[in-house]
Design an enzyme around this catalytic site. Structure first.
Site, PDB file in Angstrom:
ATOM      1  CD  GLU A   1       8.314  -0.025   7.006  1.00 52.76           C
ATOM      2  OE1 GLU A   1       7.370  -0.792   6.711  1.00 52.76           O
ATOM      3  OE2 GLU A   1       8.458   1.115   6.510  1.00 52.76           O
TER       4      GLU A   1
ATOM      5  CG  ASP B   1       0.521  -4.068   2.158  1.00 49.91           C
ATOM      6  OD1 ASP B   1       0.717  -4.942   3.028  1.00 49.91           O
ATOM      7  OD2 ASP B   1       1.330  -3.149   1.921  1.00 49.91           O
TER       8      ASP B   1
ATOM      9  CG  ASP C   1      -0.351  -0.044   2.516  1.00 51.02           C
ATOM     10  OD1 ASP C   1       0.893  -0.123   2.577  1.00 51.02           O
ATOM     11  OD2 ASP C   1      -1.081  -0.006   3.527  1.00 51.02           O
ATOM     12  CB  SER C   2       4.570   1.729  -0.263  1.00 55.51           C
ATOM     13  OG  SER C   2       4.750   0.608  -1.102  1.00 55.51           O
TER      14      SER C   2
ATOM     15  CD  GLU D   1       1.073  -1.489   8.020  1.00 56.78           C
ATOM     16  OE1 GLU D   1       0.761  -0.672   8.915  1.00 56.78           O
ATOM     17  OE2 GLU D   1       1.541  -1.144   6.920  1.00 56.78           O
TER      18      GLU D   1
ATOM     19  CE  LYS E   1       3.528  -5.720   3.772  1.00 53.61           C
ATOM     20  NZ  LYS E   1       3.035  -4.576   4.549  1.00 53.61           N
TER      21      LYS E   1
END
Ligand code: KIV
Length: 268
Positions: free
Chosen positions: A185, A86, A47-48, A118, A116
């Site tokens: 990260e 993501d 999602d960057s 978070e 993925k």
């Protein structure tokens, strides 16, 4: 099915350090696919893309439909590396049911090989459910960009002993919930090493030192496509931004001089 699977990735732990990258489009995916097999075993549609492709200053505005669109563009091309997508901010925070449905969409509509998400302990019930349903899950701990509002920005995590201990415990929780790998990260290098040693699944680091099982870099950072800020942890392995600008200048110059198109490039 693609050649690289969670099982194959797991076998790399302790054998060789591997490189992974983010990717958001078919042109870039074609370049990755044409590499030597296994050089890049995993590609993340992160999602960057909110920052790299859409021009936002965080991943928060990215929608699930946008993630599905970019995942499909990448997945259409890749046959060898596994494609992980993501779950964007908001896609799994409201309820586990919604998170589960949204993960299914990334698999069914995006053709991802896994998702993925978070977070630590709070994500464990959803991770268990996804894994039970046969969806490979990659965890993400440390500097989790979707929490940038709560963290007060993109800040290194786990500097204090208590926070470091907590991250190691959360990594173990995610591994025992069934995650097939873990992105860590923005943590001190010693903590990146400690987390890598604490779990039996591959740990992919970004700003987590050189001793994690693998590394991941954002495509634009790696290739020098960003003009402006590059994070401290990113190394620029090429200066493609400069190369592209040089090409644009050369093109504009030839157009102005009427030397492009030449006769060979024109229809008679
Ligand atoms: O969104 C992303 O690209 C990521 C990587 C930087 C790990 O989460």
């Amino acid at each position: 099915m693609r050649s690289w699977t969670p099982q194959k990735l797991r076998e790399l732990k302790g054998k060789r350090a591997f490189a992974t990258v983010t990717c958001y489009d078919a042109t870039s995916a074609t370049l990755i696919e044409a590499l030597e097999p296994g050089l890049i075993p995993l590609v993340l549609v992160g999602d960057s893309l909110g920052m790299t492709m859409q021009g936002h200053n965080s991943p928060l505005p990215v929608t699930l439909d946008e993630m599905i669109y970019h995942t499909r563009c990448v997945a259409r091309v890749l046959r060898s590396p596994m494609v992980i997508a993501d779950l964007p901010f908001g896609a799994y925070q409201v309820s586990d049911d919604e998170g589960f449905r949204n993960a299914l969409r990334l698999i069914k509509e995006g053709d991802a090989d896994g998702v993925k998400l978070e977070g630590g302990e709070r994500c464990v019930p959803l991770i268990r459910r996804l894994v039970e349903a046969g969806i490979p899950v990659c965890g993400h701990l440390g500097l989790t960009p979707q929490s940038c509002l709560a963290m007060g920005g993109f800040k290194v995590q786990g500097r204090e002993a208590e926070a470091a201990k907590r991250l190691i415990e959360e990594a173990k929780l995610l591994a025992s919930a069934g995650c097939f790998c873990l992105v860590v990260e923005g943590v001190p290098a010693a903590l990146g090493t400690a987390i890598t040693k604490a779990v039996s699944i591959p740990v992919i680091g970004i700003g987590a030192g050189a001793q994690t099982d693998g590394q991941i870099l954002v495509w634009q950072d790696l290739l020098g496509l960003n003009i402006g800020h590059v994070p401290k942890f990113a190394r620029t392995f090429a200066t493609l931004g400069q190369t592209i600008q040089d090409a644009l200048r050369a093109y504009a110059g030839e157009v102005a001089a009427r030397t492009f198109p030449a006769e060979a490039e024109s229809y008679q």
